[in-house]
Design a protein around this motif. Structure first.
Motif, PDB file in Angstrom:
ATOM      1  N   ASP A 139       4.604  -2.100  10.947  1.00 41.67           N
ATOM      2  CA  ASP A 139       5.040  -1.907   9.682  1.00 41.67           C
ATOM      3  C   ASP A 139       4.069  -1.404   8.574  1.00 41.67           C
ATOM      4  OD1 ASP A 139       7.916  -2.618  10.113  1.00 41.67           O
ATOM      5  OD2 ASP A 139       6.816  -4.502  10.914  1.00 41.67           O
ATOM      6  N   MET A 140       2.833  -2.076   8.825  1.00 41.58           N
ATOM      7  CA  MET A 140       1.940  -1.697   7.849  1.00 41.58           C
ATOM      8  C   MET A 140       0.366  -2.218   8.475  1.00 41.58           C
ATOM      9  SD  MET A 140       2.003  -5.281   5.562  1.00 41.58           S
ATOM     10  CE  MET A 140       0.876  -4.893   4.318  1.00 41.58           C
ATOM     11  N   TYR A 269       1.344   2.265   4.613  1.00 40.79           N
ATOM     12  CA  TYR A 269       2.574   2.474   5.200  1.00 40.79           C
ATOM     13  C   TYR A 269       2.627   3.998   5.465  1.00 40.79           C
ATOM     14  CZ  TYR A 269       2.597  -1.250   1.505  1.00 40.79           C
ATOM     15  OH  TYR A 269       2.457  -1.901   0.591  1.00 40.79           O
ATOM     16  N   PRO A 275       9.133   1.005   2.766  1.00 47.56           N
ATOM     17  CA  PRO A 275       8.810  -0.289   3.239  1.00 47.56           C
ATOM     18  C   PRO A 275       9.919  -1.317   3.160  1.00 47.56           C
ATOM     19  CG  PRO A 275       7.845   0.103   1.240  1.00 47.56           C
ATOM     20  CD  PRO A 275       8.446   1.546   1.686  1.00 47.56           C
ATOM     21  N   VAL A 279       7.622  -6.211   3.819  1.00 44.46           N
ATOM     22  CA  VAL A 279       6.358  -5.674   3.554  1.00 44.46           C
ATOM     23  C   VAL A 279       6.219  -5.634   2.016  1.00 44.46           C
ATOM     24  CG1 VAL A 279       5.279  -3.271   3.681  1.00 44.46           C
ATOM     25  CG2 VAL A 279       6.663  -4.137   5.763  1.00 44.46           C
TER      26      VAL A 279
END
Length: 296
Positions: A139-140, A269, A275, A279
């Motif tokens: 996700d990040m 990201y 996001p 996040v």
């Protein structure tokens, strides 16, 4: 078509492997292969060309991949829109971060974040390699230094200074460099992902890159620091890795008039993916917690 099957198909295309897609999704290879086969049977078309070495999408497979990305993104955005009306942050959060930064700073912060948001599940992967967020299902990611141009969105969390140092035992063997151009005469300890290494300085008021070389090349800053402490050469490292060694005199600052530009630690990201609230909440939390620090 089921949304889960579309997600499996997208992951398989991005990883080009049933095994890698299964690992990213937390499923078995057999299940992933079976669901892709069922999807092809349901649609009556071949989506993948299978060889012993890799999978390759057919023309129809690529068309479905592009549509599936849009469908899954739309579903995700709809979920986020609906969840935004709730004060509760929910969801799974998969984060990649550098090893040293993670152990020094994320260790105490992640549990606090999870206590604040009991409905968020966090998977934290500490690695100094350069990960592909999309292909590997993150996700990040947290990244330090000067960011290269990319398709990623970056939000700075904290400042970090890169410092050039060496041990007194190394400096006893040869004179300290007085200018970055003299680094070519020294053994440098290379910190990076492989290939040629350049260190960034400020020369005559302008950023300048200086090529360096040495016998040790690693992607882990603590190994470089320890090699510098052993007198093996000159290192250029983030200050949070070497602060204690500098404070107690085991490492000495070099080339201070040419101090490299201040960089930072960033949350990054994929640009084309909105996001999630998890996040956003984690990024805001880290910015707040790290904002009062001179270095991350």
């Amino acid at each position: 078509m089921q949304l889960d099957d579309l997600q499996i198909f997208v992951s398989t295309i991005e990883h080009r492997s049933f095994t890698a897609a299964a690992e990213a999704l937390g499923l078995s290879k057999q299940y992933v292969s079976r669901r892709i086969g069922a999807l092809e049977d349901e649609l009556g078309v071949r989506l993948l060309n299978r060889t012993t070495r890799r999978l390759q999408a057919t023309d129809l497979g690529m068309a479905l991949y592009e549509r599936a990305q849009s469908i899954l993104a739309a579903v995700h955005e709809t979920e986020e829109m609906l969840c935004s009306h709730s004060a509760t942050v929910r969801g799974a959060l998969r984060v990649s971060a550098p090893v040293t930064f993670g152990t020094l700073h994320l260790g105490p912060l992640v549990p606090r974040f999870m206590q604040m948001h009991p409905h968020v599940e966090v998977t934290l992967d500490l690695s100094d390699r350069h990960i592909d967020l999309i292909a590997e299902g993150y996700d990040m990611a947290l990244r330090g230094g000067i960011l290269a141009d990319s398709s990623l969105v970056a939000r700075r969390l904290a400042l970090v200074c890169m410092e050039v140092v060496a041990a007194p035992s190394y400096l006893a063997q040869r004179p300290a460099p007085g200018h970055p151009d003299e680094l070519g005469q020294h053994e440098c300890l290379l910190y990076g992902q492989g290939g040629p290494v350049e260190w960034l300085f400020k020369i005559d008021g302008k950023p300048a890159r200086v090529a360096v070389k040495g016998r040790l090349h690693t992607n882990n800053g603590e190994i470089v620091r320890d090699a510098a402490l052993a007198g093996m050469g000159i290192a250029c490292l983030p200050d949070f890795i070497i602060a204690q060694a500098v404070a107690d005199g085991r490492l000495i600052h070099l080339l201070e008039p040419f101090q490299p530009p201040i960089a930072g630690v960033h949350a990054v990201y994929p640009k084309h993916r909105q996001p999630s609230r998890a996040v956003q909440a984690f990024t805001d939390f880290l910015r707040q917690e790290l904002s009062g620090m001179n270095t991350p």
